[in-house]
Write an enzyme that holds these catalytic residues in place. Structure first.
Site, PDB file in Angstrom:
ATOM      1  N   LYS A   8       7.238   5.368   2.022  1.00 54.23           N
ATOM      2  CA  LYS A   8       8.661   4.584   3.003  1.00 54.23           C
ATOM      3  C   LYS A   8       9.149   3.864   1.643  1.00 54.23           C
ATOM      4  O   LYS A   8      10.277   2.843   2.082  1.00 54.23           O
ATOM      5  CB  LYS A   8       7.780   3.559   3.960  1.00 54.23           C
ATOM      6  N   ASP A  63      -4.812  -3.220  -7.072  1.00 50.84           N
ATOM      7  CA  ASP A  63      -5.546  -3.772  -5.334  1.00 50.84           C
ATOM      8  C   ASP A  63      -4.321  -5.422  -4.844  1.00 50.84           C
ATOM      9  O   ASP A  63      -4.709  -5.838  -5.033  1.00 50.84           O
ATOM     10  CB  ASP A  63      -7.357  -3.810  -5.901  1.00 50.84           C
ATOM     11  N   ALA A 111       0.729  -1.346   0.181  1.00 54.83           N
ATOM     12  CA  ALA A 111      -0.155  -0.220  -0.309  1.00 54.83           C
ATOM     13  C   ALA A 111       1.214   1.311   0.249  1.00 54.83           C
ATOM     14  O   ALA A 111       1.365   1.821   0.828  1.00 54.83           O
ATOM     15  CB  ALA A 111      -1.140   0.038   1.072  1.00 54.83           C
ATOM     16  N   ALA A 112       1.395   1.494  -1.117  1.00 55.23           N
ATOM     17  CA  ALA A 112       2.161   2.300  -1.133  1.00 55.23           C
ATOM     18  C   ALA A 112       2.971   3.415  -0.882  1.00 55.23           C
ATOM     19  O   ALA A 112       3.650   4.538  -1.172  1.00 55.23           O
ATOM     20  CB  ALA A 112       3.479   1.867  -1.655  1.00 55.23           C
ATOM     21  N   ALA A 113       1.595   4.332  -1.959  1.00 50.73           N
ATOM     22  CA  ALA A 113       1.840   6.042  -2.178  1.00 50.73           C
ATOM     23  C   ALA A 113       1.492   6.556  -0.423  1.00 50.73           C
ATOM     24  O   ALA A 113       1.428   6.451  -0.473  1.00 50.73           O
ATOM     25  CB  ALA A 113       0.758   5.992  -3.637  1.00 50.73           C
ATOM     26  N   PRO A 114       2.089   8.320  -0.997  1.00 50.40           N
ATOM     27  CA  PRO A 114       3.523   8.001  -2.436  1.00 50.40           C
ATOM     28  C   PRO A 114       3.919   7.688  -2.190  1.00 50.40           C
ATOM     29  O   PRO A 114       5.344   8.461  -2.960  1.00 50.40           O
ATOM     30  CB  PRO A 114       2.740  10.038  -1.426  1.00 50.40           C
ATOM     31  N   GLU A 161      -0.123   0.413  -5.215  1.00 50.75           N
ATOM     32  CA  GLU A 161      -1.163   1.654  -5.276  1.00 50.75           C
ATOM     33  C   GLU A 161      -2.183   0.962  -5.677  1.00 50.75           C
ATOM     34  O   GLU A 161      -2.577   1.394  -7.086  1.00 50.75           O
ATOM     35  CB  GLU A 161      -0.261   2.630  -4.747  1.00 50.75           C
ATOM     36  N   CYS A 196      -1.280   4.977  11.072  1.00 50.36           N
ATOM     37  CA  CYS A 196      -1.729   5.869  11.542  1.00 50.36           C
ATOM     38  C   CYS A 196      -2.947   5.805  12.065  1.00 50.36           C
ATOM     39  O   CYS A 196      -3.142   6.619  11.965  1.00 50.36           O
ATOM     40  CB  CYS A 196      -0.869   6.982  11.011  1.00 50.36           C
TER      41      CYS A 196
HETATM   42  N1  SAM Z   1       3.268   3.697   2.952  1.00 46.47           N
HETATM   43  C1  SAM Z   1       3.000   4.803   2.016  1.00 46.47           C
HETATM   44  C2  SAM Z   1       3.773   6.034   2.297  1.00 46.47           C
HETATM   45  O1  SAM Z   1       4.698   6.095   3.392  1.00 46.47           O
HETATM   46  O2  SAM Z   1       4.245   7.256   1.641  1.00 46.47           O
HETATM   47  C3  SAM Z   1       1.160   5.394   2.647  1.00 46.47           C
HETATM   48  C4  SAM Z   1       0.404   4.452   2.175  1.00 46.47           C
HETATM   49  S1  SAM Z   1      -1.229   5.121   3.031  1.00 46.47           S
HETATM   50  C5  SAM Z   1      -0.924   4.734   4.585  1.00 46.47           C
HETATM   51  C6  SAM Z   1      -2.212   4.089   2.303  1.00 46.47           C
HETATM   52  C7  SAM Z   1      -1.792   3.608   1.268  1.00 46.47           C
HETATM   53  O3  SAM Z   1      -2.781   2.717   0.496  1.00 46.47           O
HETATM   54  C8  SAM Z   1      -3.122   5.132   0.862  1.00 46.47           C
HETATM   55  O4  SAM Z   1      -2.278   5.557  -0.766  1.00 46.47           O
HETATM   56  C9  SAM Z   1      -4.516   4.333  -0.268  1.00 46.47           C
HETATM   57  O5  SAM Z   1      -4.773   4.584  -1.618  1.00 46.47           O
HETATM   58  C10 SAM Z   1      -3.299   3.104  -0.320  1.00 46.47           C
HETATM   59  N2  SAM Z   1      -4.837   1.756  -1.089  1.00 46.47           N
HETATM   60  C11 SAM Z   1      -6.133   1.953  -0.401  1.00 46.47           C
HETATM   61  N3  SAM Z   1      -6.582   0.422  -0.342  1.00 46.47           N
HETATM   62  C12 SAM Z   1      -6.442   0.026  -0.718  1.00 46.47           C
HETATM   63  C13 SAM Z   1      -6.331  -1.700  -1.433  1.00 46.47           C
HETATM   64  N4  SAM Z   1      -6.722  -2.168  -1.414  1.00 46.47           N
HETATM   65  N5  SAM Z   1      -4.954  -2.281  -1.723  1.00 46.47           N
HETATM   66  C14 SAM Z   1      -3.834  -1.604  -1.655  1.00 46.47           C
HETATM   67  N6  SAM Z   1      -3.981   0.096  -1.287  1.00 46.47           N
HETATM   68  C15 SAM Z   1      -4.377   0.949  -1.113  1.00 46.47           C
END
Ligand code: SAM
Length: 316
Positions: A123, A168, A117-120, A141, A240
């Site tokens: 990490k 997903d 779940a990588a964006a932005p 993402e 978080c």
């Molecule tokens: N790890 C990122 C960083 O440090 O920059 C922050 C991640 S943020 C907490 C969670 C992310 O999960 C969001 O970008 C969101 O759009 C994404 N997300 C939402 N549903 C998801 C899914 N079904 N599968 C994977 N990622 C998902």
């Protein structure tokens, strides 16, 4: 303006009584700005020289596990983002608790790693730098806008070992079974640790219903991560949020499904504003192994966070 009452009532049940007042007061403060050097593009010494030349006053944070971490006054943030070093991707602005998650996962050069779940991509950048831009780093993402922002970030920060997928995360375990040495699941969450009592927008979408819906998504992402993990591989789960529905409960669900193949690993953090996970919440009693996770309590510098590191058995 204030925080949602249902949120503060629940927080009072989660955080130890003697720390509740301090924790609550952190929601009223603008957070210190922290950032870390990008070792793919420069060194701490060179970055410090650049910041000094731009007349940015910085304080070095001495953090055994993570070198090149700095703090500045929030009032200087705009100027920091106008420096040459910022445009060249020589540092990345990020909260300390976000930095610690990939560091604890500790990927090594040449490994196969998944950021589920990588964006932005904050990490992902640390994972790539710990892997020294070698091996294979998949970054997943599903949100289109966030996906392209992540791609831009990875490019401008000099990441060359990442393969990005707009998909997903729930589907990855079935598509790529037993493939990864290490997986980071920094799960989508209700972001309670980002609430600010002076910013109505930060809390406007929060409801208990949303917390419970998010918990279901987190459970499915954890199961997908388990399927994608190699035997003997490591999985780091983080959020978080403070809610046990988003932390202890999804882990409990994972351990109920695959507990015979999983152990949790103890974590050593370079600060002491942490508490142990809850042993129960409402009617739910949590597996003892979850006690190895940590709930980071917020301060004026560090955001609240929850982290659990798991290892899959070699014969899974
Ligand atoms: N790890 C990122 C960083 O440090 O920059 C922050 C991640 S943020 C907490 C969670 C992310 O999960 C969001 O970008 C969101 O759009 C994404 N997300 C939402 N549903 C998801 C899914 N079904 N599968 C994977 N990622 C998902």
């Amino acid at each position: 303006m204030s925080l949602p009452e249902a949120f503060t009532q629940r927080l009072e049940q989660i955080v130890p009584r003697e720390r509740f007042g301090n924790v609550l007061s952190t929601f009223d403060l603008p957070k210190q700005v922290t950032f870390r050097v990008n070792p793919l593009q420069t060194t701490p010494e060179a970055l410090e020289a650049e910041l000094t030349a731009s007349a940015i006053a910085f304080e070095r944070i001495e953090w055994g596990v993570l070198q090149g971490v700095y703090r500045i006054d929030p009032a200087d943030k705009l100027r920091l983002t106008q420096t040459e070093a910022f445009y060249r991707g020589h540092f990345y602005i990020q909260n300390l608790s976000s930095m610690i998650a990939p560091v604890l996962l500790a990927p090594e050069p040449e490994e196969t790693v998944l950021d589920l779940a990588a964006a932005p991509g904050g990490k992902t950048l640390i994972l790539a730098s710990m892997m020294q831009n070698t091996g294979w780093l998949s970054a997943v993402e599903p949100s289109r806008e966030r996906f392209f922002r992540m791609c831009d970030n990875l490019k401008s920060q000099g990441v060359t070992n990442a393969h990005t997928y707009m998909t997903d995360g729930r589907s990855v375990g079935k598509k790529c079974p037993l493939m990864f040495d290490r997986i980071l699941l920094d799960a989508p969450c209700s972001s309670e640790a980002r609430f600010k009592s002076f910013d109505e927008k930060s809390t406007m979408f929060w409801t208990l219903h949303k917390v419970k819906e998010t918990s279901k998504l987190q459970r499915r992402l954890l199961l997908s991560a388990f399927d994608a993990l190699k035997p003997g591989g490591k999985l780091l789960y983080s959020t978080c949020s403070f809610s046990p529905e988003e932390n202890e409960s999804p882990l409990q669900h994972l351990l109920e499904r695959h507990g015979e193949h999983l152990k949790t690993l103890p974590l050593v953090l370079p600060f002491d504003n942490v508490q142990k996970p809850l042993t129960r919440w409402g009617k739910e009693i949590f597996d003892e192994r979850i006690q190895n996770a940590v709930r980071i309590l917020p301060t004026d510098t560090i955001d609240g966070f929850f982290i659990c590191l798991l290892e899959k058995s070699k014969n899974a």
